[in-house]
Design a protein around this motif. Structure first.
Motif, PDB file in Angstrom:
ATOM      1  N   ARG A 108       0.795  -1.009  -0.151  1.00  0.00           N
ATOM      2  CA  ARG A 108      -0.039  -0.083  -0.073  1.00  0.00           C
ATOM      3  C   ARG A 108       0.992   1.024   0.154  1.00  0.00           C
ATOM      4  NH1 ARG A 108      -2.284   3.393   4.402  1.00  0.00           N
ATOM      5  NH2 ARG A 108      -1.484   2.509   5.326  1.00  0.00           N
ATOM      6  N   ARG A 166       4.397   7.391   1.617  1.00  0.00           N
ATOM      7  CA  ARG A 166       4.882   6.363   2.932  1.00  0.00           C
ATOM      8  C   ARG A 166       4.516   4.559   2.017  1.00  0.00           C
ATOM      9  NH1 ARG A 166       1.493   8.918   5.881  1.00  0.00           N
ATOM     10  NH2 ARG A 166      -0.827   8.745   6.235  1.00  0.00           N
ATOM     11  N   ARG A 167       4.511   3.740   2.415  1.00  0.00           N
ATOM     12  CA  ARG A 167       4.633   2.431   1.416  1.00  0.00           C
ATOM     13  C   ARG A 167       4.356   1.955   3.144  1.00  0.00           C
ATOM     14  NH1 ARG A 167       9.355   1.227  -2.368  1.00  0.00           N
ATOM     15  NH2 ARG A 167       9.729   3.554  -3.551  1.00  0.00           N
ATOM     16  N   GLU A 168       3.556   0.101   3.208  1.00  0.00           N
ATOM     17  CA  GLU A 168       2.415  -0.358   3.789  1.00  0.00           C
ATOM     18  C   GLU A 168       2.755  -1.829   3.390  1.00  0.00           C
ATOM     19  OE1 GLU A 168      -0.957  -0.114   6.340  1.00  0.00           O
ATOM     20  OE2 GLU A 168      -0.537  -1.456   7.362  1.00  0.00           O
ATOM     21  N   ASN A 171      12.600  10.851   3.702  1.00  0.00           N
ATOM     22  CA  ASN A 171      11.538   9.332   3.376  1.00  0.00           C
ATOM     23  C   ASN A 171      12.386   8.857   2.342  1.00  0.00           C
ATOM     24  OD1 ASN A 171      10.186   7.967   2.355  1.00  0.00           O
ATOM     25  ND2 ASN A 171       8.421  10.268   2.085  1.00  0.00           N
ATOM     26  N   PRO A 201      11.416   1.558  -0.271  1.00  0.00           N
ATOM     27  CA  PRO A 201      11.691   3.020   0.444  1.00  0.00           C
ATOM     28  C   PRO A 201      12.432   2.506   2.387  1.00  0.00           C
ATOM     29  CG  PRO A 201      10.386   1.027   1.297  1.00  0.00           C
ATOM     30  CD  PRO A 201      10.748   0.670  -0.024  1.00  0.00           C
ATOM     31  N   GLY A 215       9.816   2.392   5.740  1.00  0.00           N
ATOM     32  CA  GLY A 215       8.573   2.541   5.095  1.00  0.00           C
ATOM     33  C   GLY A 215       7.523   3.681   5.442  1.00  0.00           C
ATOM     34  N   GLY A 216       8.241   4.344   6.182  1.00  0.00           N
ATOM     35  CA  GLY A 216       7.821   5.097   7.513  1.00  0.00           C
ATOM     36  C   GLY A 216       6.621   4.735   7.960  1.00  0.00           C
ATOM     37  N   ILE A 217       6.251   3.321   8.445  1.00  0.00           N
ATOM     38  CA  ILE A 217       5.037   2.560   9.335  1.00  0.00           C
ATOM     39  C   ILE A 217       5.836   1.819  10.419  1.00  0.00           C
ATOM     40  CG2 ILE A 217       3.981   1.143   9.335  1.00  0.00           C
ATOM     41  CD1 ILE A 217       3.747   3.116   6.565  1.00  0.00           C
TER      42      ILE A 217
END
Lengths: 397, 397
Positions: free
Chosen positions: A344, A355-357, B256, B304, B334-336
């Motif tokens: 995602r 961002r990527r999940e 990022n 990412p 990924g920023g998560i």
């Protein structure tokens, strides 16, 4: 097609170890249990709990999904069958009339798209690998009318060049907001992706009956095939009309690293094999500078590769936190089998990545396809030989 | 330092939801249960089953590991404590004599390295954030002698510039095969990483007593600090002597996207903030072309970002399939939040990347540090506020 059957017939095979050959002789891959019965509940970062359930099983390398206006679902199987899921039940008989395909571990029957006026004309478009002489295969696009569970009046709209081997046989098909048909063709064959007289390694654009749109970027250009919309693509496994912007979005697999998303500009050259963020399988970089003047840079890059396949933008109301997010399937990540998942990606209002999940990593499935259904749920396909599944993702309320 | 305590005291907090603020107001992060008792067994791609167990618990933001010749283990805690694990048991009393540190969610007591001749001289080197006026902090390197469980004769070897805020306070320290000390300094402050009169955003090289090595690349260069070995680094959270090649390997966090591994060349400029494969947190690309003539390109890039922290090359015999592989911790991907893991990277004999594996994703821990122990097991630290753990990875035979 080589059939690997019966892997569940013995107790030993309850867990099958994915392996690929490598120089060290060490097997690679985590033990991947077969997909259980489900449903499964997973925690996700912004939408929180989601439920995943299998609504069809036993498919062989299911490749693509198309939703019919009556909410029935078409699913292609790579060995050459087009399947119908009617009121949530898989029809045991494939739809008759599909073209003969050539498949050898790659290619076969692939994408499916329905005409925007399907209710009036019943037209269905299929990408497939057309068997040609020498046993080779040519990526092709056919269409026909789906009437009473049978495809009739089937004919080819595009037949591209065939090469030896099973590389680059993939192809996606999507309708643009202009009513034209966009078709991707695999370019993992030498330098064909840069050859303007080759249809391979391109995104092609034709009218719904195969004629040439008057505004194609290379229509009157000497030594260019008039069908070419964009060039310089390696293996495109994601092609879609962005439902909000009207742009054509594409993603392609790099070799070792460098999978990328592009927003297609008419006449754009996306660089393969001149530039790439990836490496050859030997380890060598494709080139030192992944960008170059005159070549389009990707919107987004994956390092390592995720073997991207399938593409959707979420527009529904069932997952409010996912509105506008981009979904991409992954067959495997970083070159390690058993690492497929759903990805995602959140963009901001300037279409810049935020961002990527990674979702559904726990299932360890190869995710071949992702689509949003008409009711706003997400649908996936798992790329299994004998028990490929159509999965549905719903919110847990 | 703000203490977030007691998160396990209530039933509700059995699962704590990691959140970060964002424009949409939607909380981000998967529910992360506290680390259980363990041990855990995980399947991995080439080494197959491995066992992970916690050999020390209750640490506060443990940051770095150093092994003593007697196999005891030093662990730093970011709030400013140096801990000793003796015969597998965490000594409840911190080692006395460590420098006072400033910590405000970033920086504090960080890396620890022992002198190659530790058996003779007992010297221990520590990177930390030195409190200076205004409440600001300056990344610094101190050393002292560890005798009878106390650090004595402690003095600073390097004190860099302080800036407002808590960005770029990180620092690693490692000994080279030349016996010199390499220290990284955070460069996430304006353009300091490119400023040759600033010690920030650099890797510095000094002798073990703080004097200048005669062959430092900028030793006699006008308007260059003589300590500078390499420049153009953002936030270096991995710095090591490659045990097989004698090279200094470094990795740094992009913003990022664009975390990268570099093999350091004396005098090399690694590009921050001129070039990067990443984006600013706003979403904008740092620059269109991530490579540029005259700037060193990374050996490996993450897109990412994985928030890389900790670095090891496996040289032991306990995991035969991992010999020569590079290990990097990930704080999150990924920023998560909730997506930290251990990453394994396989290079070929030309140091070209072949594949990357994500391990320990199931634990959902922020992995701050990874080291190989003297017996050939791998050791990790989890970056938790009140229950940070020292984890040990062993093969399941």
């Amino acid at each position: 097609m080589k059939i690997i059957c019966c892997i569940r017939a013995t107790a030993l095979s309850l867990v099958s170890l994915l392996t690929v050959s490598q120089a060290s002789g060490q097997s690679i891959g985590v033990p991947v249990p077969p997909l259980g019965e489900g449903p499964w509940v997973f925690d996700t970062a912004e939408q929180h709990k989601v439920r995943v359930s299998a609504i069809a099983r036993g498919l062989s390398h299911p490749w693509a999904i198309a939703f019919l206006p009556n909410n029935n679902i078409l699913v292609t199987e790579r060995p050459g069958r087009l399947r119908l899921i009617q009121d949530g039940v898989l029809d045991p008989r494939p739809i008759s009339g599909t073209p003969n395909v050539r498949t050898d571990g790659n290619g076969g029957l692939m994408d499916v798209a329905i005409h925007p006026d399907f209710l009036e004309n019943g037209l269905v478009y299929l990408t497939y690998t057309k068997p040609v002489e020498n046993g080779w295969g040519a990526p092709a696009l056919a269409f026909g009318r789906l009437i009473d569970g049978a495809l009739i009046d089937v004919r080819d709209l595009v037949v591209t060049e065939a090469y030896e081997g099973n590389s680059g046989l993939n192809g996606r098909v999507a309708f643009g907001s202009d009513g034209n048909v966009y078709m991707s063709t695999g370019g993992r064959v030498g330098e064909v992706a840069q050859d303007p007289m080759s249809l391979r390694g391109k995104v092609l654009r034709i009218e719904d009956d195969g004629s040439m749109p008057a505004d194609n970027p290379f229509l009157n250009r000497l030594n260019y095939r008039p069908e070419i919309y964009t060039l310089g693509h390696r293996n495109t496994l994601g092609l879609m009309l962005h439902p909000e912007t009207g742009e054509i979005w594409q993603h392609e697999n790099g070799p070792n690293g460098g999978d990328e998303i592009n927003i297609l500009l008419p006449g754009g050259n996306y660089g393969w094999p001149i530039v790439s963020f990836g490496r050859f399988y030997s380890g060598e970089r494709v080139n030192d500078n992944p960008t170059r003047e005159g070549l389009e840079s990707p919107l987004l890059v994956w390092l390592p590769a995720i073997a991207a396949s399938g593409f959707a933008v979420y527009t529904g109301d069932k997952f409010p936190a996912w509105k506008g997010n981009v979904f991409v399937g992954s067959l495997r990540m970083g070159g390690i089998p058993g690492t497929g998942h759903l990805q995602r990606i959140v963009f901001n209002e300037r279409t810049e990545e935020m961002r990527r999940e990674l979702i559904l990593t726990e299932l360890k499935q190869r995710i071949r396809e992702v689509r949003e259904g008409p009711e706003g749920f997400l649908y996936l396909l798992t790329d299994e030989e004998s028990d490929g599944a159509l999965l549905k993702i719903e919110p847990v309320l």
